[in-house]
Write a protein that holds these residues in place. Structure first.
Motif, PDB file in Angstrom:
ATOM      1  N   GLN A 141      -4.587  -1.836   1.790  1.00 29.75           N
ATOM      2  CA  GLN A 141      -5.459  -1.141   2.720  1.00 29.75           C
ATOM      3  C   GLN A 141      -4.979   0.287   2.952  1.00 29.75           C
ATOM      4  O   GLN A 141      -3.802   0.521   3.229  1.00 29.75           O
ATOM      5  CB  GLN A 141      -5.518  -1.891   4.045  1.00 29.75           C
ATOM      6  N   THR A 142      -5.919   1.230   2.874  1.00 30.94           N
ATOM      7  CA  THR A 142      -5.575   2.640   3.064  1.00 30.94           C
ATOM      8  C   THR A 142      -5.060   2.909   4.476  1.00 30.94           C
ATOM      9  O   THR A 142      -4.257   3.819   4.666  1.00 30.94           O
ATOM     10  CB  THR A 142      -6.785   3.548   2.782  1.00 30.94           C
ATOM     11  N   ARG A 143      -5.448   2.125   5.456  1.00 25.03           N
ATOM     12  CA  ARG A 143      -4.991   2.343   6.838  1.00 25.03           C
ATOM     13  C   ARG A 143      -3.491   2.127   6.983  1.00 25.03           C
ATOM     14  O   ARG A 143      -2.888   2.566   7.950  1.00 25.03           O
ATOM     15  CB  ARG A 143      -5.746   1.461   7.821  1.00 25.03           C
ATOM     16  N   LEU A 144      -2.867   1.475   6.002  1.00 26.96           N
ATOM     17  CA  LEU A 144      -1.430   1.200   6.053  1.00 26.96           C
ATOM     18  C   LEU A 144      -0.599   2.261   5.337  1.00 26.96           C
ATOM     19  O   LEU A 144       0.609   2.150   5.248  1.00 26.96           O
ATOM     20  CB  LEU A 144      -1.141  -0.175   5.451  1.00 26.96           C
ATOM     21  N   VAL A 145      -1.262   3.297   4.836  1.00 24.44           N
ATOM     22  CA  VAL A 145      -0.589   4.337   4.058  1.00 24.44           C
ATOM     23  C   VAL A 145      -0.328   5.556   4.929  1.00 24.44           C
ATOM     24  O   VAL A 145      -1.191   5.992   5.684  1.00 24.44           O
ATOM     25  CB  VAL A 145      -1.441   4.746   2.839  1.00 24.44           C
ATOM     26  N   ALA A 192       0.831  -1.206   0.000  1.00 24.53           N
ATOM     27  CA  ALA A 192       0.000   0.000   0.000  1.00 24.53           C
ATOM     28  C   ALA A 192       0.866   1.257   0.000  1.00 24.53           C
ATOM     29  O   ALA A 192       0.592   2.211  -0.735  1.00 24.53           O
ATOM     30  CB  ALA A 192      -0.932  -0.002   1.214  1.00 24.53           C
ATOM     31  N   GLN A 193       1.941   1.283   0.781  1.00 31.78           N
ATOM     32  CA  GLN A 193       2.798   2.469   0.826  1.00 31.78           C
ATOM     33  C   GLN A 193       3.515   2.686  -0.502  1.00 31.78           C
ATOM     34  O   GLN A 193       3.685   3.810  -0.950  1.00 31.78           O
ATOM     35  CB  GLN A 193       3.799   2.392   1.971  1.00 31.78           C
ATOM     36  N   GLN A 194       3.927   1.598  -1.156  1.00 30.94           N
ATOM     37  CA  GLN A 194       4.566   1.729  -2.465  1.00 30.94           C
ATOM     38  C   GLN A 194       3.592   2.308  -3.490  1.00 30.94           C
ATOM     39  O   GLN A 194       3.976   3.124  -4.332  1.00 30.94           O
ATOM     40  CB  GLN A 194       5.097   0.383  -2.943  1.00 30.94           C
ATOM     41  N   LEU A 195       2.321   1.903  -3.410  1.00 30.75           N
ATOM     42  CA  LEU A 195       1.307   2.469  -4.303  1.00 30.75           C
ATOM     43  C   LEU A 195       1.204   3.974  -4.069  1.00 30.75           C
ATOM     44  O   LEU A 195       1.217   4.764  -5.017  1.00 30.75           O
ATOM     45  CB  LEU A 195      -0.036   1.783  -4.085  1.00 30.75           C
ATOM     46  N   GLN A 196       1.130   4.388  -2.807  1.00 32.59           N
ATOM     47  CA  GLN A 196       1.060   5.826  -2.521  1.00 32.59           C
ATOM     48  C   GLN A 196       2.325   6.541  -2.955  1.00 32.59           C
ATOM     49  O   GLN A 196       2.271   7.646  -3.487  1.00 32.59           O
ATOM     50  CB  GLN A 196       0.783   6.092  -1.042  1.00 32.59           C
ATOM     51  N   ASN A 197       3.495   5.934  -2.755  1.00 34.01           N
ATOM     52  CA  ASN A 197       4.750   6.563  -3.195  1.00 34.01           C
ATOM     53  C   ASN A 197       4.763   6.785  -4.702  1.00 34.01           C
ATOM     54  O   ASN A 197       5.219   7.826  -5.180  1.00 34.01           O
ATOM     55  CB  ASN A 197       5.949   5.709  -2.781  1.00 34.01           C
ATOM     56  N   ALA A 198       4.264   5.816  -5.471  1.00 34.19           N
ATOM     57  CA  ALA A 198       4.206   5.957  -6.925  1.00 34.19           C
ATOM     58  C   ALA A 198       3.235   7.078  -7.310  1.00 34.19           C
ATOM     59  O   ALA A 198       3.529   7.886  -8.202  1.00 34.19           O
ATOM     60  CB  ALA A 198       3.793   4.634  -7.575  1.00 34.19           C
ATOM     61  N   LEU A 199       2.088   7.155  -6.640  1.00 32.20           N
ATOM     62  CA  LEU A 199       1.131   8.239  -6.908  1.00 32.20           C
ATOM     63  C   LEU A 199       1.726   9.600  -6.558  1.00 32.20           C
ATOM     64  O   LEU A 199       1.543  10.573  -7.289  1.00 32.20           O
ATOM     65  CB  LEU A 199      -0.163   8.006  -6.122  1.00 32.20           C
ATOM     66  N   THR A 200       2.451   9.667  -5.453  1.00 39.86           N
ATOM     67  CA  THR A 200       3.087  10.919  -5.036  1.00 39.86           C
ATOM     68  C   THR A 200       4.143  11.349  -6.036  1.00 39.86           C
ATOM     69  O   THR A 200       4.244  12.535  -6.379  1.00 39.86           O
ATOM     70  CB  THR A 200       3.697  10.766  -3.628  1.00 39.86           C
TER      71      THR A 200
END
Length: 181
Positions: free
Chosen positions: A84-88, A53-61
């Motif tokens: 899960q969004t709670r892990l971001v 989940a964090q890698q997905l957010q890092n790519a979006l960022t």
């Protein structure tokens, strides 16, 4: 932004290596995000292979305004699994977020990939984006660029505004395409 811990050879591509923002004793599998830069005639396409989940957010960022790949075409390949969004942390838990105010660049988010993103199974039930009943799942905004989401199931979203599961293109003057799978 941790975008590079593992490389896979792809034809006609050169790899851009960035330093990991995470360090310490974390297993390398947690850092296994690869950014592929392909020289295409129509422009540069940045490919991200994500498995957390964090890698997905890092790519979006990194694709968002202020990110190193903003204004370019970004393709995010999501490995099959539960996100899960709670892990971001962005900077606190919340939706997977992207915002692009540039006049160029597009975003494609594709689920269903195997561990190294070399093959894809188009089964939306294999890649789940989950808001845990607490958060909106995805908030994707672009002033002019196209946004495409495919091969994922968005579930358990919660929001007090529009788009409990998916809010897409709130900044854009024209609608974007969300293919049904």
């Amino acid at each position: 932004v941790a975008l590079d811990a593992t490389h896979t050879r792809l034809p006609a591509m050169r790899h851009r290596r960035t330093e990991s923002a995470l360090c310490g004793a974390l297993p390398s599998i947690l850092l296994a995000v690869t950014a592929f830069v392909a020289d295409a005639r129509a422009g540069i396409v940045i490919g991200h292979c994500v498995s957390t989940a964090q890698q997905l957010q890092n790519a979006l960022t990194s694709a968002s305004t202020g990110g190193q790949y903003n204004g370019m075409d970004n393709r995010i390949k999501i490995v099959q699994g539960l996100y899960q969004t709670r892990l971001v942390s962005n900077p606190s838990p919340g939706p997977f977020y992207y915002s692009n105010t540039a006049a160029t660049g597009s975003l494609s988010i594709e689920g269903g990939y195997n561990a190294d993103c070399s093959a894809r199974s188009i089964d939306p039930l294999a890649t789940l984006l989950d808001g845990n009943g607490q958060y909106q799942v995805m908030d994707l905004r672009s002033r002019k660029a196209a946004i495409q989401v495919s091969g994922v199931t968005i579930e358990n979203g919660e929001a007090t505004t529009e788009g409990g599961g998916l809010s897409i293109n709130a900044l854009a003057p024209r609608p974007s395409r969300v293919p049904a799978h």
